[in-house]
Design a protein around this motif. Structure first.
Motif, PDB file in Angstrom:
ATOM      1  N   LEU A 508       0.838  -1.201   0.000  1.00  0.00           N
ATOM      2  CA  LEU A 508       0.000   0.000   0.000  1.00  0.00           C
ATOM      3  C   LEU A 508       0.874   1.252   0.000  1.00  0.00           C
ATOM      4  CD1 LEU A 508      -2.787  -1.095   2.498  1.00  0.00           C
ATOM      5  CD2 LEU A 508      -3.107  -0.608   0.061  1.00  0.00           C
ATOM      6  N   ASP A 509       1.950   1.239   0.792  1.00  0.00           N
ATOM      7  CA  ASP A 509       2.875   2.372   0.798  1.00  0.00           C
ATOM      8  C   ASP A 509       3.516   2.547  -0.571  1.00  0.00           C
ATOM      9  OD1 ASP A 509       2.438   3.137   3.399  1.00  0.00           O
ATOM     10  OD2 ASP A 509       4.076   1.950   4.230  1.00  0.00           O
ATOM     11  N   ALA A 510       3.873   1.431  -1.215  1.00  0.00           N
ATOM     12  CA  ALA A 510       4.502   1.506  -2.535  1.00  0.00           C
ATOM     13  C   ALA A 510       3.550   2.100  -3.574  1.00  0.00           C
ATOM     14  CB  ALA A 510       4.969   0.120  -2.975  1.00  0.00           C
ATOM     15  N   ILE A 511       2.281   1.700  -3.528  1.00  0.00           N
ATOM     16  CA  ILE A 511       1.291   2.255  -4.462  1.00  0.00           C
ATOM     17  C   ILE A 511       1.040   3.726  -4.153  1.00  0.00           C
ATOM     18  CG2 ILE A 511      -1.105   2.096  -5.272  1.00  0.00           C
ATOM     19  CD1 ILE A 511      -0.991  -0.901  -4.618  1.00  0.00           C
ATOM     20  N   GLY A 512       0.995   4.075  -2.864  1.00  0.00           N
ATOM     21  CA  GLY A 512       0.717   5.454  -2.475  1.00  0.00           C
ATOM     22  C   GLY A 512       1.804   6.426  -2.872  1.00  0.00           C
ATOM     23  N   THR A 513       3.060   5.963  -2.963  1.00  0.00           N
ATOM     24  CA  THR A 513       4.169   6.851  -3.314  1.00  0.00           C
ATOM     25  C   THR A 513       4.555   6.724  -4.776  1.00  0.00           C
ATOM     26  OG1 THR A 513       5.742   5.155  -2.588  1.00  0.00           O
ATOM     27  CG2 THR A 513       5.097   6.829  -0.972  1.00  0.00           C
ATOM     28  N   ASN A 514       3.717   6.079  -5.567  1.00  0.00           N
ATOM     29  CA  ASN A 514       4.033   5.793  -6.963  1.00  0.00           C
ATOM     30  C   ASN A 514       2.950   6.390  -7.854  1.00  0.00           C
ATOM     31  OD1 ASN A 514       4.857   4.739  -9.361  1.00  0.00           O
ATOM     32  ND2 ASN A 514       4.936   2.616  -8.675  1.00  0.00           N
ATOM     33  N   GLU A 515       3.347   7.018  -8.941  1.00  0.00           N
ATOM     34  CA  GLU A 515       2.374   7.630  -9.852  1.00  0.00           C
ATOM     35  C   GLU A 515       2.369   6.954 -11.216  1.00  0.00           C
ATOM     36  OE1 GLU A 515       3.304  11.746  -9.948  1.00  0.00           O
ATOM     37  OE2 GLU A 515       2.732  12.114  -7.869  1.00  0.00           O
ATOM     38  N   ASN A 516       3.007   5.781 -11.320  1.00  0.00           N
ATOM     39  CA  ASN A 516       3.027   5.031 -12.573  1.00  0.00           C
ATOM     40  C   ASN A 516       1.985   3.924 -12.487  1.00  0.00           C
ATOM     41  OD1 ASN A 516       3.929   2.692 -14.356  1.00  0.00           O
ATOM     42  ND2 ASN A 516       5.252   4.344 -15.080  1.00  0.00           N
ATOM     43  N   LEU A 517       1.007   3.959 -13.387  1.00  0.00           N
ATOM     44  CA  LEU A 517      -0.130   3.042 -13.318  1.00  0.00           C
ATOM     45  C   LEU A 517       0.303   1.584 -13.410  1.00  0.00           C
ATOM     46  CD1 LEU A 517      -3.185   2.660 -13.187  1.00  0.00           C
ATOM     47  CD2 LEU A 517      -3.258   2.884 -15.674  1.00  0.00           C
ATOM     48  N   GLU A 518       1.235   1.267 -14.323  1.00  0.00           N
ATOM     49  CA  GLU A 518       1.650  -0.124 -14.474  1.00  0.00           C
ATOM     50  C   GLU A 518       2.374  -0.622 -13.227  1.00  0.00           C
ATOM     51  OE1 GLU A 518       0.692  -2.072 -16.851  1.00  0.00           O
ATOM     52  OE2 GLU A 518      -0.419  -0.404 -17.689  1.00  0.00           O
ATOM     53  N   ASN A 519       3.185   0.229 -12.632  1.00  0.00           N
ATOM     54  CA  ASN A 519       3.856  -0.156 -11.387  1.00  0.00           C
ATOM     55  C   ASN A 519       2.847  -0.358 -10.266  1.00  0.00           C
ATOM     56  OD1 ASN A 519       6.505  -0.346 -12.173  1.00  0.00           O
ATOM     57  ND2 ASN A 519       6.976   1.776 -11.755  1.00  0.00           N
ATOM     58  N   GLN A 520       1.843   0.523 -10.207  1.00  0.00           N
ATOM     59  CA  GLN A 520       0.804   0.374  -9.185  1.00  0.00           C
ATOM     60  C   GLN A 520       0.084  -0.966  -9.342  1.00  0.00           C
ATOM     61  OE1 GLN A 520      -1.532   3.920  -9.890  1.00  0.00           O
ATOM     62  NE2 GLN A 520      -0.493   5.053  -8.268  1.00  0.00           N
ATOM     63  N   ARG A 521      -0.213  -1.332 -10.580  1.00  0.00           N
ATOM     64  CA  ARG A 521      -0.911  -2.599 -10.808  1.00  0.00           C
ATOM     65  C   ARG A 521      -0.032  -3.789 -10.457  1.00  0.00           C
ATOM     66  NH1 ARG A 521      -3.930  -0.691 -16.443  1.00  0.00           N
ATOM     67  NH2 ARG A 521      -5.890  -0.035 -15.429  1.00  0.00           N
ATOM     68  N   SER A 522       1.292  -3.686 -10.695  1.00  0.00           N
ATOM     69  CA  SER A 522       2.197  -4.766 -10.301  1.00  0.00           C
ATOM     70  C   SER A 522       2.207  -4.941  -8.790  1.00  0.00           C
ATOM     71  CB  SER A 522       3.608  -4.460 -10.811  1.00  0.00           C
ATOM     72  OG  SER A 522       3.650  -4.432 -12.218  1.00  0.00           O
ATOM     73  N   HIS A 523       2.220  -3.819  -8.056  1.00  0.00           N
ATOM     74  CA  HIS A 523       2.175  -3.905  -6.592  1.00  0.00           C
ATOM     75  C   HIS A 523       0.813  -4.415  -6.106  1.00  0.00           C
ATOM     76  CE1 HIS A 523       5.705  -1.133  -6.750  1.00  0.00           C
ATOM     77  NE2 HIS A 523       6.063  -1.886  -5.741  1.00  0.00           N
ATOM     78  N   PHE A 524      -0.250  -4.124  -6.866  1.00  0.00           N
ATOM     79  CA  PHE A 524      -1.588  -4.573  -6.483  1.00  0.00           C
ATOM     80  C   PHE A 524      -1.667  -6.097  -6.511  1.00  0.00           C
ATOM     81  CE2 PHE A 524      -6.333  -4.711  -7.173  1.00  0.00           C
ATOM     82  CZ  PHE A 524      -6.653  -4.114  -5.971  1.00  0.00           C
ATOM     83  N   VAL A 525      -0.919  -6.728  -7.422  1.00  0.00           N
ATOM     84  CA  VAL A 525      -0.857  -8.196  -7.458  1.00  0.00           C
ATOM     85  C   VAL A 525      -0.334  -8.727  -6.125  1.00  0.00           C
ATOM     86  CG1 VAL A 525       0.251 -10.185  -8.530  1.00  0.00           C
ATOM     87  CG2 VAL A 525      -0.562  -8.308  -9.958  1.00  0.00           C
ATOM     88  N   LEU A 526       0.791  -8.179  -5.677  1.00  0.00           N
ATOM     89  CA  LEU A 526       1.397  -8.636  -4.420  1.00  0.00           C
ATOM     90  C   LEU A 526       0.550  -8.253  -3.211  1.00  0.00           C
ATOM     91  CD1 LEU A 526       5.086  -7.715  -5.258  1.00  0.00           C
ATOM     92  CD2 LEU A 526       4.051  -9.977  -5.295  1.00  0.00           C
ATOM     93  N   LEU A 527      -0.105  -7.095  -3.287  1.00  0.00           N
ATOM     94  CA  LEU A 527      -0.998  -6.699  -2.197  1.00  0.00           C
ATOM     95  C   LEU A 527      -2.093  -7.740  -2.006  1.00  0.00           C
ATOM     96  CD1 LEU A 527      -2.278  -4.746  -0.131  1.00  0.00           C
ATOM     97  CD2 LEU A 527      -3.398  -3.598  -2.067  1.00  0.00           C
ATOM     98  N   ASN A 528      -2.709  -8.171  -3.113  1.00  0.00           N
ATOM     99  CA  ASN A 528      -3.840  -9.089  -3.004  1.00  0.00           C
ATOM    100  C   ASN A 528      -3.426 -10.492  -2.585  1.00  0.00           C
ATOM    101  OD1 ASN A 528      -6.319  -7.636  -3.667  1.00  0.00           O
ATOM    102  ND2 ASN A 528      -5.298  -7.203  -5.603  1.00  0.00           N
TER     103      ASN A 528
END
Length: 588
Positions: A508-528
């Motif tokens: 969640l911290d990684a997504i919150g400090t990131n403004e790149n959509l593809e990177n956010q989606r990659s972190h969302f995989v690990l979050l889930n």
């Protein structure tokens, strides 16, 4: 005897004929003899080996000798790029046409932590100026008969009536005043003591004189505002019995406000009190507010590894509201002397555990190689590089994911495959042993469940933002979810529960400090992988949650997510494959 001789002669003739058929069309030097049309009677088998192969843009592991449809997703196959001679095993080349179409740009790595304009950028928010806050309290015991401040945001001027209070003690003190006034000639000390007693309850000389002159006891006494300001909190209600010193309302003078910014510990050597800072807000994008740093927090936040840097702003026009998000730019001296390398944030890709960039390995040719780097703190829109790069190297800063896709198509190291061959037994074994989040059984403490459910709305808003392809909204909701999730932490959690919780917070911290959509989606995989594992063990939720999964996400390993709606809205691909997925479980 004659018959035997005849058979031998016949066999020799047949052998000569076969030999001529096999070797008669080559000369003594082994050269191919062409027919009358000038065409070789033979064909080149090497050309067959180098024949064009076809692959899928979404699934580069698919390789077929002829065009058609992808057996996984049904998309049209595209020509696969052939290997380039003279390149290292991890290098790959792109065509100039592909570079132009994808708008791929590169930047040379330099030292320093400043952005292109020579400023350090910080993010923060407007808060109340605590030095201008005042609590209006009752000066004596009593019951509130009237309350004139009733809602947050109400404007109050100095001397304005706030409340009237009935006080039995004050009634008795007034009676003492009237008795002492009759004896003031003979007992002036007693008379003065009673007046002083009333003054201690904040009655003015004028009010005391009025009581004395009227000869009547007042039952209800007024409380007046001592300062002008805005009501930020109403702390009492009509009919309440309050004690001396008990707050009635909190007032804030918003003619000045604070802008609090979060600065990473690696940036602190660039700031000092009194330094100029230029502030902008989303509400007034074309207006800049000049201020100076008035305070640098001496204590580091160990959770975020940041320190509060504060500026005080004049707000006489009331434009800046507490809670507004703002950005600040501070001009700093060059930090080249520290030898720190920095890269734009757009150059970095995350896989959850690794940070990757693409290096242009040949200065005059579009040849690239993936490189793992170690990141330091973030400075505005740039990251400090701790290891993995050297000054002067050229890296991709725009079109990074296009370059990564080209690497995947050519079977090179990439963000998703790390250069492992598709037939790697260890990799296949690891993938086959990967446990589904819905199969993990854990016992969640009641307090843990309650707080996880409280954080769920922010998670669902994050998911919706990724479906909509809005990285800014995703970042905002991830920060909210992270704050609520951090409140779950408590002693006595088992190692598995603690691991899932901490990994969820990290993602969640990684997504919150990131403004790149593809990177956010990659972190969302690990979050889930961690969030869904926690959620499926909830005993009771307010409304049903559906566990949904897309088999194509995460490089065809599949990835799940939670949703309140049965209808599939894929957060990993958005509009590209909005309905890819299915419901695999539910939480009730």
């Amino acid at each position: 005897m004659k018959k035997t001789t005849l058979l031998i002669a016949l066999a020799a003739a047949v052998g000569l004929l076969v030999g001529w058929l096999l070797f008669g069309n080559t000369d003594t030097d082994g050269a191919v003899v062409k027919d009358a049309s000038g065409m070789a009677d033979d064909h080149d088998h090497a050309a067959e080996e180098d024949a064009q192969m076809w692959t899928c843009s979404m699934h580069p592991q698919i390789m077929q000798p002829e065009p058609g449809d992808c057996p996984i997703c049904g998309m049209d196959l595209i020509p696969a790029e052939t290997g380039a001679d003279g390149l290292d095993v991890d290098e790959f080349a792109m065509t100039d046409n592909a570079m132009a179409l994808a708008n791929i740009r590169t930047t040379t790595v330099n030292s320093g932590t400043r952005d292109e304009d020579g400023f350090v950028a910080l993010s923060g928010r407007i808060t109340e100026n605590d030095e201008a806050n005042t609590v209006q309290a009752s000066y004596f015991d009593g019951r509130i008969e009237q309350l004139k401040v009733t809602y947050k945001g109400q404007q109050v001027k100095r001397g304005q009536l706030l409340a009237t209070i009935y006080s039995p003690n004050l009634v008795a003190a007034q009676q003492e005043l009237l008795t002492a006034a009759a004896l003031k000639e003979s007992q002036p000390g007693l008379y003065q003591a009673v007046r002083n007693k009333l003054k201690n309850w904040k009655l003015s000389d004028k009010q005391i004189d009025q009581i004395e002159q009227s000869g009547k006891v007042k039952e209800n006494f007024p409380i007046y505002a001592t300062v002008s300001g805005t009501v930020t909190e109403v702390m009492a209600a009509r009919g309440d019995y309050v004690q001396a010193g008990q707050p009635i309302a909190r007032l804030s003078n918003l003619s000045t406000v604070w802008a609090d910014f979060d600065a990473y510990e690696g940036q602190l050597n660039q700031f000092k009190v009194g330094q100029d800072i230029m502030i902008t807000s989303n509400a007034y994008p074309n207006q800049e507010f000049d201020a100076r740093i008035s305070f640098i927090d001496p204590v580091l936040d160990t959770q975020t590894r940041t320190v509060t840097v504060r500026a005080t702003l004049n707000n006489n026009e009331g434009l800046l509201k507490p809670g507004m998000f703002v950005k600040g730019k501070i001009a700093t001296g060059s930090s080249d002397e520290n030898g720190q390398l920095t890269v734009p944030s757009s150059a970095v890709m995350w896989t959850g555990e690794r940070s990757l960039v693409y290096v242009k390995s040949q200065p005059d040719e579009p040849v690239f190689e993936m490189r793992e780097v170690q990141l330091g703190n973030r400075s505005g829109d740039r990251f400090i590089i701790v290891g993995g790069l050297e000054g002067g190297e050229e890296i991709v800063t725009n079109g990074t994911f296009t370059v990564d896709a080209a690497a995947q198509l050519q079977g090179k190291k990439s963000m998703m495959n790390q250069g492992q061959a598709s037939g790697n037994d260890d990799t296949e074994k690891q993938d086959s042993e990967k446990m589904s989040p819905t199969a993990m059984e854990m016992e969640l403490p009641p307090a843990f469940q309650e707080k996880l459910i409280t954080a769920m709305p922010a998670y669902l808003e994050l998911k919706d933002a990724l479906v909509a392809g809005d990285p800014n909204a995703a970042s905002t909701h991830a920060k909210t979810a992270a704050e609520k999730t951090k409140a779950i932490a408590q002693d006595g959690l088992g190692p598995m529960l603690e691991s899932h919780l901490q990994k969820s917070i990290e993602m969640l911290d990684a997504i919150g400090t990131n403004e790149n959509l593809e990177n956010q989606r990659s972190h969302f995989v690990l979050l889930n992988e961690n969030w869904v594992a926690l959620a499926v063990n909830l005993d009771n939720v307010d409304e049903i949650l559906f566990v949904q999964k897309c088999p194509m996400a995460d490089n065809d390993q599949g990835a799940s997510w939670l949703s309140k709606q049965k209808e599939i809205r894929n957060p990993y691909y958005g509009d590209a494959m909005l309905t890819c997925g299915s419901i695999i479980d539910s939480i009730q």
